[in-house]
Design a protein around this motif. Sequence first.
Motif, PDB file in Angstrom:
ATOM      1  N   LEU A 182       0.840  -1.194   0.000  1.00 44.93           N
ATOM      2  CA  LEU A 182       0.000   0.000   0.000  1.00 44.93           C
ATOM      3  C   LEU A 182       0.877   1.246   0.000  1.00 44.93           C
ATOM      4  N   VAL A 183       0.582   2.169  -0.917  1.00 45.83           N
ATOM      5  CA  VAL A 183       1.333   3.419  -1.012  1.00 45.83           C
ATOM      6  C   VAL A 183       0.370   4.590  -0.867  1.00 45.83           C
ATOM      7  N   ILE A 184       0.763   5.553  -0.025  1.00 46.19           N
ATOM      8  CA  ILE A 184      -0.029   6.764   0.157  1.00 46.19           C
ATOM      9  C   ILE A 184       0.896   7.976   0.092  1.00 46.19           C
ATOM     10  N   TYR A 185       0.546   8.912  -0.764  1.00 45.72           N
ATOM     11  CA  TYR A 185       1.199  10.215  -0.905  1.00 45.72           C
ATOM     12  C   TYR A 185       2.707  10.096  -1.106  1.00 45.72           C
ATOM     13  N   ASN A 186       3.085   9.447  -2.188  1.00 42.95           N
ATOM     14  CA  ASN A 186       4.499   9.332  -2.528  1.00 42.95           C
ATOM     15  C   ASN A 186       4.945  10.591  -3.271  1.00 42.95           C
ATOM     16  N   LEU A 187       5.858  11.340  -2.666  1.00 39.66           N
ATOM     17  CA  LEU A 187       6.346  12.582  -3.260  1.00 39.66           C
ATOM     18  C   LEU A 187       7.726  12.423  -3.881  1.00 39.66           C
ATOM     19  N   GLY A 188       8.378  11.305  -3.629  1.00 39.31           N
ATOM     20  CA  GLY A 188       9.707  11.096  -4.181  1.00 39.31           C
ATOM     21  C   GLY A 188      10.771  11.951  -3.531  1.00 39.31           C
ATOM     22  N   ILE A 189      10.531  12.418  -2.310  1.00 37.92           N
ATOM     23  CA  ILE A 189      11.502  13.240  -1.591  1.00 37.92           C
ATOM     24  C   ILE A 189      11.774  12.590  -0.235  1.00 37.92           C
ATOM     25  N   THR A 190      12.764  13.104   0.450  1.00 38.43           N
ATOM     26  CA  THR A 190      13.110  12.572   1.761  1.00 38.43           C
ATOM     27  C   THR A 190      11.912  12.654   2.705  1.00 38.43           C
ATOM     28  N   GLY A 191      11.579  11.536   3.314  1.00 40.70           N
ATOM     29  CA  GLY A 191      10.439  11.472   4.210  1.00 40.70           C
ATOM     30  C   GLY A 191       9.165  11.009   3.549  1.00 40.70           C
ATOM     31  N   ALA A 192       9.128  10.982   2.217  1.00 47.17           N
ATOM     32  CA  ALA A 192       7.933  10.534   1.490  1.00 47.17           C
ATOM     33  C   ALA A 192       8.355   9.875   0.177  1.00 47.17           C
ATOM     34  N   ASP A 193       9.252   8.900   0.304  1.00 49.59           N
ATOM     35  CA  ASP A 193       9.827   8.242  -0.864  1.00 49.59           C
ATOM     36  C   ASP A 193       9.552   6.745  -0.780  1.00 49.59           C
ATOM     37  N   VAL A 194       8.932   6.195  -1.850  1.00 47.33           N
ATOM     38  CA  VAL A 194       8.602   4.775  -1.847  1.00 47.33           C
ATOM     39  C   VAL A 194       9.860   3.920  -1.827  1.00 47.33           C
ATOM     40  N   TYR A 195      10.953   4.394  -2.437  1.00 47.88           N
ATOM     41  CA  TYR A 195      12.184   3.612  -2.484  1.00 47.88           C
ATOM     42  C   TYR A 195      12.886   3.585  -1.124  1.00 47.88           C
ATOM     43  N   ALA A 196      12.667   4.606  -0.317  1.00 52.83           N
ATOM     44  CA  ALA A 196      13.239   4.634   1.028  1.00 52.83           C
ATOM     45  C   ALA A 196      12.323   3.952   2.042  1.00 52.83           C
TER      46      ALA A 196
END
Length: 261
Positions: free
Chosen positions: A124-138
Amino acid sequence: MRPKFKTPGATMRGFTLVELVIVITVTAIIGGISSTFIRHSVMAYVNSEAYYQLADRADVALRRMSRDVRNALPNSVWVSATGNYVEFVPIRAGGRYRQDDFGRPDNIFSVLSEPVPVTAGDQLVIYNLGITGADVYAGDSIRTISSAPGSNLTQVQFAGAAYPLLSPASRFYIVNGAVFYVCDLANRRLLMYSNVAIPSAHPANFNGLTARVVADDVTGCSFTYTEGVMQHSSVVTAQLELSKNGGVVRLVNLINVVNSP
């Protein structure tokens, strides 16, 4: 009845050796000229057929890749520094959730849109921004779904900590691994790796994984990623060159990526 014999000195009709040689020579010249015209026409037809086949294969490969990239999770598209592969997380399902449900201690939320199908291994993914703190890869914006696999779920439960950020539009996405499109120029191929565990670092390592050949006879291949205004609309540029039997086809495709989470 007695057979009739020609009397000596009677004229006999036929071709002389000189006439026969002349006829053969003229026929050979005409045949040579004709074969030259026919050869050029046949070669032109063969080359055009080879070109159209290459163009069709390249077009099919780029269309397939474009369709997959457009279905990528917002802010999940990543292109390597060398441009030899593009990576993204495809969306398998999605919808909207009830905002006030996230106050529950058991991490269950209600689905406001159509019921969603959940299969084994879904996340489940919610609000992935691709930045530090909101990154699916992290691992910031992704959680493991703990609901029992099944179809038509109206409630979804996830494991782990609460999400750091909630979607202002109450959107959620169901994913199941990452996808890579890789330029394998050493073997003249365009490869696709699917259902790959979402990597935690870049560049990712996909060596040893099973690939599917999207196109062969590839002699040129590259990807670039251009971010749009506020990253809401970016572009992936895919270039593909195929060559075979002297024919060369080069196609460039601009793939629009919508990054509104």
